[in-house]
Design an enzyme around this catalytic site. Structure first.
Site, PDB file in Angstrom:
ATOM      1  N   HIS A 142      19.136  13.408  22.064  1.00 40.69           N
ATOM      2  CA  HIS A 142      20.244  14.351  21.884  1.00 40.69           C
ATOM      3  C   HIS A 142      20.412  15.207  23.132  1.00 40.69           C
ATOM      4  CE1 HIS A 142      22.971  17.203  19.992  1.00 40.69           C
ATOM      5  NE2 HIS A 142      23.073  16.350  18.996  1.00 40.69           N
ATOM      6  N   HIS A 143      21.674  15.515  23.435  1.00 45.55           N
ATOM      7  CA  HIS A 143      21.970  16.319  24.626  1.00 45.55           C
ATOM      8  C   HIS A 143      21.404  17.736  24.510  1.00 45.55           C
ATOM      9  CE1 HIS A 143      23.764  16.593  28.464  1.00 45.55           C
ATOM     10  NE2 HIS A 143      24.802  15.817  28.243  1.00 45.55           N
ATOM     11  N   ALA A 144      21.106  18.179  23.311  1.00 43.74           N
ATOM     12  CA  ALA A 144      20.455  19.484  23.153  1.00 43.74           C
ATOM     13  C   ALA A 144      19.050  19.465  23.730  1.00 43.74           C
ATOM     14  CB  ALA A 144      20.404  19.881  21.674  1.00 43.74           C
ATOM     15  N   ASN A 312      19.242  21.974  29.355  1.00 47.60           N
ATOM     16  CA  ASN A 312      20.419  21.635  30.145  1.00 47.60           C
ATOM     17  C   ASN A 312      20.655  22.692  31.219  1.00 47.60           C
ATOM     18  OD1 ASN A 312      22.173  19.245  28.836  1.00 47.60           O
ATOM     19  ND2 ASN A 312      21.078  20.354  27.215  1.00 47.60           N
TER      20      ASN A 312
END
Length: 473
Positions: A142-144, A312
């Site tokens: 997941h991008h989280a 990120n």
């Protein structure tokens, strides 16, 4: 307490069944290098021993009561590798077409948020173009949890430099606390909510100055391309949850040859090749717009960011791809100059601007907004923000081994969004440049017809660059 940053959390808030926010990877493995030979059970057990040393693989999200603050990371006390590492086999004989069809299906499946946000699918029975049977790993994170750079690092933590060498992972067990109790989370969330407006004045003044400077650059012609100025294409509309995938390879030495002949950067060359490939694809379909396509290009600010936490650490710049220019050298020269201005403009933007403003992301507001945006099909009614996302991720210059199996292909695949249903990611690996394309099925039904143009466009550019260099001599 390990709290998600606003930018990390925003990828959770923006997710819907159609707009999935995970990052995928397709790894093609040569299992003949594995000490003792290939065994699914051995690979699973080795993977388990390695992921337990990396916290990102064993922690899960925990919401704050009433969503008063961004979620926190807590250790999954019931972590089970069998929930994350799956096995499947393609019907024989299974070639490239069957492989990308299955991977597209897997990419369109959401992940269980009650567990650590990653999955790997071991796919057996794939026959490559040389008639050799290979094992494929299709990964989802997941991008989280990761951005492009950290995702590449996480994969490398599970790998080694030799088939029987120890992994590159930190040599320590991942031991995260289970997290504070609900009452403590509620209290901290309430305090964060009350304190958040106090940070607005510190952010507004720099942002106003940035807008003023951008206006000045625009008047001088040295600003990056602005959003909402992209031409509309068939991949700029509302997306669905089905994904299509295509991959291709280019020779890194060919890109270096162009670089030596022209002085352009590798990133400029990659973007120029992408522009040529997209031009050819759209022209074949009779959809080539007069104005050049506009790409959003993620930029890592990991080295410049002053923030300690958060997975990120990215910003973005906008780049025109020269799809209105047929000549590959003219396109590269045009893009090199434009990208120089874009990079200088981007450097003037504080590294943490996106992360600072993302702290104000509200889960319920974001969720409702995304659903309303999709339901009303607003992506098809306002000017196009950008046509697609393109990422260029540096990879290892030497061979890597995943659980002892040599990685012959490493294709990254990013998320797609309403309004921009196409994502192209390029990664270099041991002298080969791997191109991964993922799209919403509604946006690009057959991305193979697009990805095939990448090596062709590079060949065109190399030929012109070498001819130009020879003429100078």
């Amino acid at each position: 307490m390990d709290r998600l940053s606003g930018l990390d959390a925003s990828f959770l808030y923006l997710e819907t069944p159609e707009q999935l926010m995970h990052v995928c990877g397709l790894l093609v493995l040569d299992t003949t290098t594995m000490p003792g030979g290939y065994s699914y059970a051995a690979m699973r057990d080795t993977l388990e021993s390695r992921v337990r040393k990396v916290p990102q693989f064993t922690r899960k999200i925990r919401r704050v009561p009433l969503d008063l603050g961004h979620p926190i990371w807590v250790n999954d006390d019931h972590f089970d590798i069998n929930h994350h590492f799956h096995r499947m086999a393609l019907p024989k004989p299974a070639t490239y077409a069957e492989l990308v069809e299955v991977c597209g299906h897997l990419a369109g499946l959401p992940m269980d948020r009650n567990r650590p946000l990653w999955e790997m699918w071991l796919i057996e029975g794939y026959i490559d173009s040389n008639g050799v049977e290979k094992v494929v790993i299709f990964s989802k994170m997941h991008h989280a949890t990761v951005d492009g750079a950290s995702g590449s690092n996480l994969i490398s933590y599970l790998c080694s430099l030799e088939p029987d060498a120890p992994p590159l992972a930190p040599d320590a067990d991942a031991r995260n606390e289970s997290g504070p109790g609900g009452l403590e989370l509620f209290g901290r969330g309430l305090l964060d909510t009350l304190a958040r407006p106090l940070s607005i004045p510190k952010m507004v003044m720099p942002s106003v100055g940035l807008i003023t400077a951008t206006i000045g650059r625009a008047r001088e012609g040295t600003a990056m391309a602005p959003p909402f100025t992209a031409p509309r294409t068939s991949f700029n509309g509302t997306i669905n949850g089905h994904r299509t995938i295509a991959v291709a390879d280019m020779d890194l030495e060919d890109i270096k040859t162009v670089r030596r002949a022209t002085g352009a950067t590798v990133n400029d060359i990659v973007l120029s090749v992408a522009g040529g490939a997209l031009r050819a694809y759209l022209d074949e379909r009779g959809e080539l717009p007069e104005a050049p396509l506009l790409a959003s290009v993620p930029v890592s600010v990991r080295g410049e960011s002053e923030r300690e936490g958060g997975a990120n650490k990215v910003s973005a710049l906008f780049a025109r791809l020269g799809t209105d220019i047929d000549d590959p050298m003219e396109r590269l020269q045009s893009m090199t100059e434009a990208n120089k201005n874009a990079k200088e403009h981007h450097k003037a933007i504080p590294a943490d601007t996106l992360q600072d403003w993302a702290e104000f992301a509200a889960p319920r507001t974001f969720g409702l907004a995304v659903r309303a945006y999709a339901g009303l099909r607003l992506a098809e009614k306002h000017p196009v923000v950008h046509n697609l996302v393109i990422s260029n991720v540096p990879g290892p210059p030497i061979p890597l081994y995943f659980m002892g199996a040599r990685i012959d292909g490493l294709y990254p695949l990013g998320p797609v969004f309403h309004g921009a249903g196409l994502n192209i990611t390029v990664l270099s690996n041991n002298g080969v440049v791997h191109v991964g394309i993922i799209a919403s099925e509604l946006s690009v039904r057959n991305p193979q017809t697009m990805v095939e143009h990448f090596p062709r466009e590079l060949a065109r550019l190399k030929e012109v660059a070498e001819a130009g260099a020879a003429a100078v001599e």
